[in-house]
Design an enzyme around this catalytic site. Structure first.
Site, PDB file in Angstrom:
ATOM      1  N   ASP A   1     -20.296  -5.252  -6.430  1.00 28.00           N
ATOM      2  CA  ASP A   1     -21.230  -4.645  -7.376  1.00 28.00           C
ATOM      3  C   ASP A   1     -22.193  -5.694  -7.940  1.00 28.00           C
ATOM      4  OD1 ASP A   1     -22.344  -2.637  -9.141  1.00 28.00           O
ATOM      5  OD2 ASP A   1     -20.406  -1.606  -9.017  1.00 28.00           O
TER       6      ASP A   1
ATOM      7  N   PRO B   1      -5.383 -10.345   7.170  1.00 31.26           N
ATOM      8  CA  PRO B   1      -4.734  -9.076   7.502  1.00 31.26           C
ATOM      9  C   PRO B   1      -4.974  -8.737   8.978  1.00 31.26           C
ATOM     10  CG  PRO B   1      -6.834  -8.632   6.487  1.00 31.26           C
ATOM     11  CD  PRO B   1      -6.737 -10.136   6.646  1.00 31.26           C
TER      12      PRO B   1
ATOM     13  N   ASP C   1       0.823  -1.216   0.000  1.00 19.65           N
ATOM     14  CA  ASP C   1       0.000   0.000   0.000  1.00 19.65           C
ATOM     15  C   ASP C   1       0.853   1.260   0.000  1.00 19.65           C
ATOM     16  OD1 ASP C   1      -2.391  -1.494   0.039  1.00 19.65           O
ATOM     17  OD2 ASP C   1      -2.261  -1.723   2.214  1.00 19.65           O
TER      18      ASP C   1
ATOM     19  N   LYS D   1     -11.788  -5.460  -3.625  1.00 20.74           N
ATOM     20  CA  LYS D   1     -12.988  -5.617  -2.780  1.00 20.74           C
ATOM     21  C   LYS D   1     -14.253  -5.352  -3.593  1.00 20.74           C
ATOM     22  CE  LYS D   1     -10.883  -5.173   1.661  1.00 20.74           C
ATOM     23  NZ  LYS D   1      -9.605  -4.516   1.244  1.00 20.74           N
TER      24      LYS D   1
ATOM     25  N   THR E   1     -21.204  -5.796 -13.650  1.00 18.67           N
ATOM     26  CA  THR E   1     -20.075  -4.891 -13.397  1.00 18.67           C
ATOM     27  C   THR E   1     -18.895  -5.655 -12.808  1.00 18.67           C
ATOM     28  OG1 THR E   1     -21.690  -3.154 -13.008  1.00 18.67           O
ATOM     29  CG2 THR E   1     -19.437  -2.696 -12.316  1.00 18.67           C
TER      30      THR E   1
ATOM     31  N   GLY F   1      -2.549  -7.401  15.448  1.00 14.58           N
ATOM     32  CA  GLY F   1      -2.430  -8.854  15.402  1.00 14.58           C
ATOM     33  C   GLY F   1      -0.983  -9.325  15.331  1.00 14.58           C
TER      34      GLY F   1
HETATM   35  P1  BMP Z   1      -1.607  -3.161   7.235  1.00 11.96           P
HETATM   36  O1  BMP Z   1      -0.787  -4.430   7.521  1.00 11.96           O
HETATM   37  O2  BMP Z   1      -0.777  -1.994   6.882  1.00 11.96           O
HETATM   38  O3  BMP Z   1      -2.624  -2.898   8.311  1.00 11.96           O
HETATM   39  O4  BMP Z   1      -2.428  -3.464   5.874  1.00 11.96           O
HETATM   40  C1  BMP Z   1      -3.458  -4.415   5.805  1.00 11.96           C
HETATM   41  C2  BMP Z   1      -3.951  -4.567   4.391  1.00 11.96           C
HETATM   42  O5  BMP Z   1      -5.041  -5.502   4.389  1.00 11.96           O
HETATM   43  C3  BMP Z   1      -4.493  -3.299   3.761  1.00 11.96           C
HETATM   44  O6  BMP Z   1      -4.249  -3.379   2.364  1.00 11.96           O
HETATM   45  C4  BMP Z   1      -5.990  -3.379   4.019  1.00 11.96           C
HETATM   46  O7  BMP Z   1      -6.724  -2.685   3.039  1.00 11.96           O
HETATM   47  C5  BMP Z   1      -6.244  -4.879   3.941  1.00 11.96           C
HETATM   48  N1  BMP Z   1      -7.366  -5.388   4.756  1.00 11.96           N
HETATM   49  C6  BMP Z   1      -7.420  -5.172   6.112  1.00 11.96           C
HETATM   50  O8  BMP Z   1      -6.544  -4.542   6.696  1.00 11.96           O
HETATM   51  N2  BMP Z   1      -8.481  -5.681   6.827  1.00 11.96           N
HETATM   52  C7  BMP Z   1      -9.489  -6.395   6.269  1.00 11.96           C
HETATM   53  O9  BMP Z   1     -10.392  -6.831   6.973  1.00 11.96           O
HETATM   54  C8  BMP Z   1      -9.416  -6.646   4.885  1.00 11.96           C
HETATM   55  C9  BMP Z   1      -8.360  -6.135   4.153  1.00 11.96           C
HETATM   56  O10 BMP Z   1      -8.278  -6.384   2.863  1.00 11.96           O
END
Ligand code: BMP
Length: 211
Positions: free
Chosen positions: A62, A164, A9, A59, A66, A171
């Protein structure tokens, strides 16, 4: 193989590409989301696909037609996988699966931010059922919410879970895999570190020692 998915990101495209190249030997896949796609253009998917699996985190949420038009383009660009929402319903998600062809489809069945608990995260059982009927490959589920992740693992059977919420969202990668994640998605903990490659390698090593 690695259980790490790098969330790329970054909005500095040059830095993002160098980091993707440096970390790709230590991760399973690289996840690209709207920030990098909007800064670099969709061709970034093709570029990174030359040296890594790319999971395109659009994500999608739609109507079926689409969703289909978008996924067909993502496929042309060479992505390995694509992420869609499941709350929009089985037909929308099935359109994603059908247009994906060989691409892996992951559906969001719960999320990692605090506000998700107000509504979305109460319905993961229904969202898993919708997703399975639509034929997805795996699920996105929060790696920082052990209770929810364990429930999703129990219902998901042998399907893949990518999680994530590691690091910046509280986490821990080892706890997430112990609770049922197959792969952890990590962004800021890696790309905001002073030595991103080192942090990625450390995460990869901690997870490989669990096997
Ligand atoms: P980070 O480790 O910097 O928090 O990034 C997490 C990534 O996972 C980001 O791209 C975010 O959009 C994505 N994400 C998330 O954090 N939580 C969700 O529930 C679903 C995700 O896709």
């Amino acid at each position: 193989g690695s259980r790490l998915i790098l969330a790329l990101d970054l909005v500095d495209v040059g830095r993002a590409l160098r980091m993707a190249q440096d970390i790709s030997p230590h991760c399973f896949a690289i996840k690209v989301n709207w920030p990098i796609i909007l800064h670099a253009g969709p061709q970034i998917i093709r570029e990174i696909s030359r040296f890594s699996r790319v999971i395109c985190d659009l994500k999608l949420a739609d109507i079926p037609n689409t969703n289909r038009l978008i996924v067909e383009r993502v496929r042309e660009l060479g992505a390995w996988g694509v992420i869609a929402h499941s709350f929009v319903g089985q037909d929308s998600l099935r359109a994603v699966v059908e247009a994906a062809g060989d691409m892996k489809v992951f559906s969001v069945v719960a999320m990692s931010h605090p506000g998700a608990s107000d509504l979305l995260n109460r319905f993961h059982d229904m969202l898993i059922d919708i997703s399975m009927k639509a034929g997805v490959y795996g699920f996105v589920a929060p790696g920082n919410n052990e209770a929810v992740l364990r429930q999703i693992r129990a219902r998901a059977g042998g399907m893949k879970i990518i999680s994530p919420g590691i690091g910046a969202q509280g986490g821990d990668e080892v706890s997430a895999v112990a609770a049922g994640a197959d792969y952890v998605i990590v962004g800021r903990k890696i790309y905001q570190a002073s030595d991103p490659v080192k942090v990625a390698m450390e995460i990869d090593q901690r997870l490989s020692m669990m096997l």
